[in-house]
Design a protein around this motif. Sequence first.
Motif, PDB file in Angstrom:
ATOM      1  N   ARG A   1       9.522   3.386  15.653  1.00 19.99           N
ATOM      2  CA  ARG A   1      10.579   4.376  15.791  1.00 19.99           C
ATOM      3  C   ARG A   1      10.393   5.439  14.701  1.00 19.99           C
ATOM      4  NH1 ARG A   1      14.819   4.074  18.997  1.00 19.99           N
ATOM      5  NH2 ARG A   1      14.914   1.842  19.382  1.00 19.99           N
ATOM      6  N   VAL A   2      10.541   6.693  15.090  1.00 20.37           N
ATOM      7  CA  VAL A   2      10.328   7.789  14.136  1.00 20.37           C
ATOM      8  C   VAL A   2      11.407   7.764  13.059  1.00 20.37           C
ATOM      9  CG1 VAL A   2      10.235  10.299  13.856  1.00 20.37           C
ATOM     10  CG2 VAL A   2       9.181   9.209  15.862  1.00 20.37           C
ATOM     11  N   ARG A   3      10.956   7.732  11.814  1.00 20.52           N
ATOM     12  CA  ARG A   3      11.876   7.712  10.671  1.00 20.52           C
ATOM     13  C   ARG A   3      12.069   9.127  10.107  1.00 20.52           C
ATOM     14  NH1 ARG A   3      10.622   4.969   4.808  1.00 20.52           N
ATOM     15  NH2 ARG A   3      10.147   3.172   6.111  1.00 20.52           N
ATOM     16  N   GLU A   4      11.003   9.922  10.156  1.00 22.75           N
ATOM     17  CA  GLU A   4      11.046  11.243   9.518  1.00 22.75           C
ATOM     18  C   GLU A   4       9.973  12.105  10.164  1.00 22.75           C
ATOM     19  OE1 GLU A   4       9.946  10.873   5.348  1.00 22.75           O
ATOM     20  OE2 GLU A   4       9.608  13.040   5.227  1.00 22.75           O
ATOM     21  N   VAL A   5      10.192  13.426  10.234  1.00 22.80           N
ATOM     22  CA  VAL A   5       9.133  14.318  10.722  1.00 22.80           C
ATOM     23  C   VAL A   5       8.962  15.475   9.748  1.00 22.80           C
ATOM     24  CG1 VAL A   5       9.434  13.777  13.179  1.00 22.80           C
ATOM     25  CG2 VAL A   5      10.744  15.649  12.169  1.00 22.80           C
ATOM     26  N   GLY A   6       7.717  15.973   9.659  1.00 23.72           N
ATOM     27  CA  GLY A   6       7.435  17.157   8.859  1.00 23.72           C
ATOM     28  C   GLY A   6       7.999  18.398   9.541  1.00 23.72           C
ATOM     29  N   PRO A   7       8.136  19.511   8.791  1.00 21.68           N
ATOM     30  CA  PRO A   7       8.800  20.719   9.319  1.00 21.68           C
ATOM     31  C   PRO A   7       8.098  21.374  10.500  1.00 21.68           C
ATOM     32  CG  PRO A   7       7.901  21.089   7.087  1.00 21.68           C
ATOM     33  CD  PRO A   7       7.796  19.621   7.361  1.00 21.68           C
ATOM     34  N   GLN A   8       6.780  21.110  10.676  1.00 15.20           N
ATOM     35  CA  GLN A   8       6.090  21.746  11.813  1.00 15.20           C
ATOM     36  C   GLN A   8       6.069  20.886  13.070  1.00 15.20           C
ATOM     37  OE1 GLN A   8       2.140  22.799  10.550  1.00 15.20           O
ATOM     38  NE2 GLN A   8       2.918  24.291   9.077  1.00 15.20           N
ATOM     39  N   VAL A   9       6.625  19.699  12.986  1.00 15.97           N
ATOM     40  CA  VAL A   9       6.575  18.793  14.144  1.00 15.97           C
ATOM     41  C   VAL A   9       7.564  19.266  15.201  1.00 15.97           C
ATOM     42  CG1 VAL A   9       7.078  16.426  14.903  1.00 15.97           C
ATOM     43  CG2 VAL A   9       5.761  16.830  12.802  1.00 15.97           C
ATOM     44  N   THR A  10       7.083  19.414  16.449  1.00 13.53           N
ATOM     45  CA  THR A  10       7.961  19.932  17.497  1.00 13.53           C
ATOM     46  C   THR A  10       8.236  18.911  18.606  1.00 13.53           C
ATOM     47  OG1 THR A  10       6.043  20.794  18.689  1.00 13.53           O
ATOM     48  CG2 THR A  10       7.157  22.314  17.180  1.00 13.53           C
TER      49      THR A  10
ATOM     50  N   LEU B   1       0.838  -1.195   0.000  1.00 18.23           N
ATOM     51  CA  LEU B   1       0.000   0.000   0.000  1.00 18.23           C
ATOM     52  C   LEU B   1       0.872   1.243   0.000  1.00 18.23           C
ATOM     53  CD1 LEU B   1      -0.296   1.526   3.070  1.00 18.23           C
ATOM     54  CD2 LEU B   1      -1.086  -0.772   3.556  1.00 18.23           C
ATOM     55  N   GLU B   2       0.223   2.341  -0.346  1.00 20.21           N
ATOM     56  CA  GLU B   2       0.919   3.618  -0.449  1.00 20.21           C
ATOM     57  C   GLU B   2       0.627   4.442   0.800  1.00 20.21           C
ATOM     58  OE1 GLU B   2       1.710   5.364  -3.998  1.00 20.21           O
ATOM     59  OE2 GLU B   2       2.918   6.562  -2.603  1.00 20.21           O
ATOM     60  N   ARG B   3       1.674   4.880   1.507  1.00 15.60           N
ATOM     61  CA  ARG B   3       1.489   5.863   2.581  1.00 15.60           C
ATOM     62  C   ARG B   3       1.619   7.250   1.957  1.00 15.60           C
ATOM     63  NH1 ARG B   3      -1.082   3.203   6.609  1.00 15.60           N
ATOM     64  NH2 ARG B   3       0.133   1.465   7.427  1.00 15.60           N
ATOM     65  N   ARG B   4       0.868   8.206   2.518  1.00 12.89           N
ATOM     66  CA  ARG B   4       0.810   9.542   1.912  1.00 12.89           C
ATOM     67  C   ARG B   4       2.161  10.253   1.946  1.00 12.89           C
ATOM     68  NH1 ARG B   4      -2.521  10.747   6.908  1.00 12.89           N
ATOM     69  NH2 ARG B   4      -1.077  11.677   8.395  1.00 12.89           N
ATOM     70  N   GLU B   5       2.284  11.290   1.116  1.00 13.33           N
ATOM     71  CA  GLU B   5       3.418  12.215   1.166  1.00 13.33           C
ATOM     72  C   GLU B   5       3.424  12.842   2.560  1.00 13.33           C
ATOM     73  OE1 GLU B   5       5.554  13.423  -1.523  1.00 13.33           O
ATOM     74  OE2 GLU B   5       4.855  11.477  -2.309  1.00 13.33           O
ATOM     75  N   THR B   6       4.596  13.001   3.138  1.00 13.55           N
ATOM     76  CA  THR B   6       4.692  13.547   4.493  1.00 13.55           C
ATOM     77  C   THR B   6       4.205  14.997   4.526  1.00 13.55           C
ATOM     78  OG1 THR B   6       6.585  12.116   4.809  1.00 13.55           O
ATOM     79  CG2 THR B   6       6.281  13.851   6.435  1.00 13.55           C
ATOM     80  N   ARG B   7       3.197  15.260   5.370  1.00  6.18           N
ATOM     81  CA  ARG B   7       2.688  16.629   5.529  1.00  6.18           C
ATOM     82  C   ARG B   7       3.539  17.371   6.564  1.00  6.18           C
ATOM     83  NH1 ARG B   7      -3.131  14.212   6.923  1.00  6.18           N
ATOM     84  NH2 ARG B   7      -3.804  13.560   4.856  1.00  6.18           N
TER      85      ARG B   7
END
Length: 349
Positions: A67-76, A20-26
């Motif tokens: 485990r977190v692989r990536e975060v969007g720019p607004q994630v704090t 399945l496809e996971r969405r583009e990271t928001r």
Amino acid sequence: MMVRAFAATSPDAPLAPFELERRETRDDDVVIDILYCGVCHTDLHLARNHGGFTTYPIVPGHEIIGRVREVGPQVTRFGVGDLVGVGCMVDSCQQCAPCRHGWEQNCSAGATFTYNSVDKRDGMQTYGGYSDAITVTENFVLSLPAELDPAGAAPLLCAGITTWAPLHRWNVREGSRVAVIGLGGLGHMALKLAKALGAEVSLFTRSAGKEADAFRLGADEVILSGAPEQMAAAAGRFDVIIDTVPYDHDVNPYLPTLALEGVLVLVGYMGPLGTPVNAGAIVGGRRAITGSFIGGVSETQQMLDFCGANGIVSDVEILPIQDINQAYERMLKSDVKYRFVIDMASLAE
Ligand code: NAP
Ligand code: ZN
Ligand code: ZN
């Protein structure tokens, strides 16, 4: 991003490999590599369309640790490498009265559930934790206390919060008298949590043979629901009964075991009760039958932190995803001690 998963494609199809496809990271997204996913009886209900509202293909799983692989720019609140959890919901409107109250599960616009739901922002079907990775709005990601074993903690994300919320709501504390109906995934967490909150805890079970485990898990007493003399001896005792039975059942035998103003909280079964409820047992004893549905995000974090502080995790049997269909059959026979958890590394095999 394409990920591997296991899906059911119809009510009677076994779960099988699926991509399945996971969405583009928001901007506010956290992308999580899934390490463990618990197996909830709800997964089985939905995979087999027991409620009549399953959209296929379905990828179940809402007891996720990763485990977190990536975060969007607004994630704090999260960074790459953090150990995190995701439960039954992945989004809600955040504006309505229930959301503002911290009851995102009761969002007026409808919460977005982790699977078998539609993401309101992009209209995409949601797919759950029986997969390599998942992308979730930051507000619905939980921090895993460092003290907790990740596999054992996975079931806290549903079985834990679903039993914590009613214990909390009905103010269970030192000296409360609590009973739990059914010793499965939810039931064993209810025993552990009620005990840790200081309650006197009893278990109602249909299964002779679970006594030793029940005592080990926190019960002070075990009552065989099929033994009329044991049921009669429990009359008038409980402030709160947490009913985790997953199918239609007669609640009448349990009502007289409630104390004056006691409450029986249904969490397991969501359909019509086939046996009429005897109103006399409710009216005469100022008793109530009520219900509870998972729990809010901040309440879930509170529960995780309580478990961290008190060393509480689920008793798990870890299995490879290839064994999921046998696990469902064993769950139907109440042969789980007391939660299956999938080791997601097995997806690569
Ligand atoms: P589970 O691990 O299969 O445990 C259910 C236990 O209930 C069994 O171990 C058994 O205990 C007892 N039981 C099973 N079938 C029964 C029957 N026909 N009559 C009487 N007792 C029976 O299931 P679970 O994962 O804990 O989930 C329990 C239910 O809660 C499911 O229906 C699930 O969908 C629901 N759920 C609700 C929420 C919510 O938000 N309200 C959240 C999560 C799950 P004994 O052998 O000890 O009798
Ligand atoms: Zn669940
Ligand atoms: Zn809302």
